[in-house]
Write a protein that holds these residues in place. Structure first.
Motif, PDB file in Angstrom:
ATOM      1  N   THR A 125       9.985  -0.870  18.044  1.00  0.00           N
ATOM      2  CA  THR A 125       9.040  -1.856  17.410  1.00  0.00           C
ATOM      3  C   THR A 125       7.918  -1.438  16.831  1.00  0.00           C
ATOM      4  OG1 THR A 125       9.744  -3.183  19.554  1.00  0.00           O
ATOM      5  CG2 THR A 125       7.652  -3.892  18.329  1.00  0.00           C
ATOM      6  N   LYS A 151      14.597  -2.725  14.171  1.00  0.00           N
ATOM      7  CA  LYS A 151      14.642  -3.887  15.104  1.00  0.00           C
ATOM      8  C   LYS A 151      16.123  -3.791  15.951  1.00  0.00           C
ATOM      9  CE  LYS A 151      14.123  -8.168  16.384  1.00  0.00           C
ATOM     10  NZ  LYS A 151      14.359  -7.817  17.871  1.00  0.00           N
ATOM     11  N   PHE A 160       9.701  -8.672  15.604  1.00  0.00           N
ATOM     12  CA  PHE A 160       9.065  -7.561  16.346  1.00  0.00           C
ATOM     13  C   PHE A 160       7.762  -7.921  17.095  1.00  0.00           C
ATOM     14  CE2 PHE A 160      10.729  -4.426  12.908  1.00  0.00           C
ATOM     15  CZ  PHE A 160      11.620  -3.893  13.620  1.00  0.00           C
ATOM     16  N   ASP A 193       9.377  -9.419  20.338  1.00  0.00           N
ATOM     17  CA  ASP A 193       9.804  -8.251  21.154  1.00  0.00           C
ATOM     18  C   ASP A 193       8.546  -7.868  22.206  1.00  0.00           C
ATOM     19  OD1 ASP A 193      12.325  -8.803  20.430  1.00  0.00           O
ATOM     20  OD2 ASP A 193      12.499  -6.912  19.072  1.00  0.00           O
TER      21      ASP A 193
END
Length: 154
Positions: free
Chosen positions: A101, A96, A134, A137
């Motif tokens: 990812t 992270k 994640f 993201d």
């Protein structure tokens, strides 16, 4: 007339849930020695955890990662599933921090499975939080919300 956008509400909801869960999730104290693990292995595993934390605080992520991998290898060798799950979770956290990812999602998923079997609920919640981040993201709000819903039920 709408005063707040849906996106703002989603981010606020996510932030609120995560803030509530973050209280008390980062502290696990005490040395647990599961059956089949020697005292030396347990002490060494604890030292790897502490050393990785020191490297993380110092911003030395590569050294932290190598320490976590050594701890993971020892946990697998000594069949210490609780420590194995914790190391997998911390490696997911490393991914992270380094914006990896896809690798992080793999480690987070493995960690959640191991930690749930070991009933390490604080670590499960923390890893679910990492997994949710994640997804955010990756701009995958659907999976992020599903992970939050699972976390809230948890």
């Amino acid at each position: 007339m709408r005063f707040v956008s849906i996106e703002f509400l989603q981010k606020g909801l996510i932030f609120g849930v995560l803030l509530g869960l973050s209280i008390g999730l980062y502290g696990q104290t005490g040395l647990k020695i599961p059956s089949g693990t020697t005292l030396q292995d347990s002490i060494l595993l604890e030292q790897y955890k502490q050393q990785a934390s020191i490297y993380a605080k110092a911003g030395e992520l590569d050294k932290m990662y190598m320490t976590l991998k050594k701890g993971l290898d020892l946990a697998e060798k000594s069949k210490n599933e609780s420590s194995r799950g914790i190391f997998l979770s911390k490696i997911a956290g490393y991914h992270k921090q380094t914006y990896q990812t896809d690798s992080g999602l793999v480690y987070a998923q493995k960690a959640i499975a191991v930690l749930m079997r070991q009933k390490e609920w604080q670590w499960v919640a923390q890893t679910m939080y990492i997994k949710c981040m994640f997804y955010l993201d990756k701009n995958d709000q659907v999976n992020a919300m599903q992970e939050l819903i699972a976390l809230s039920r948890f």
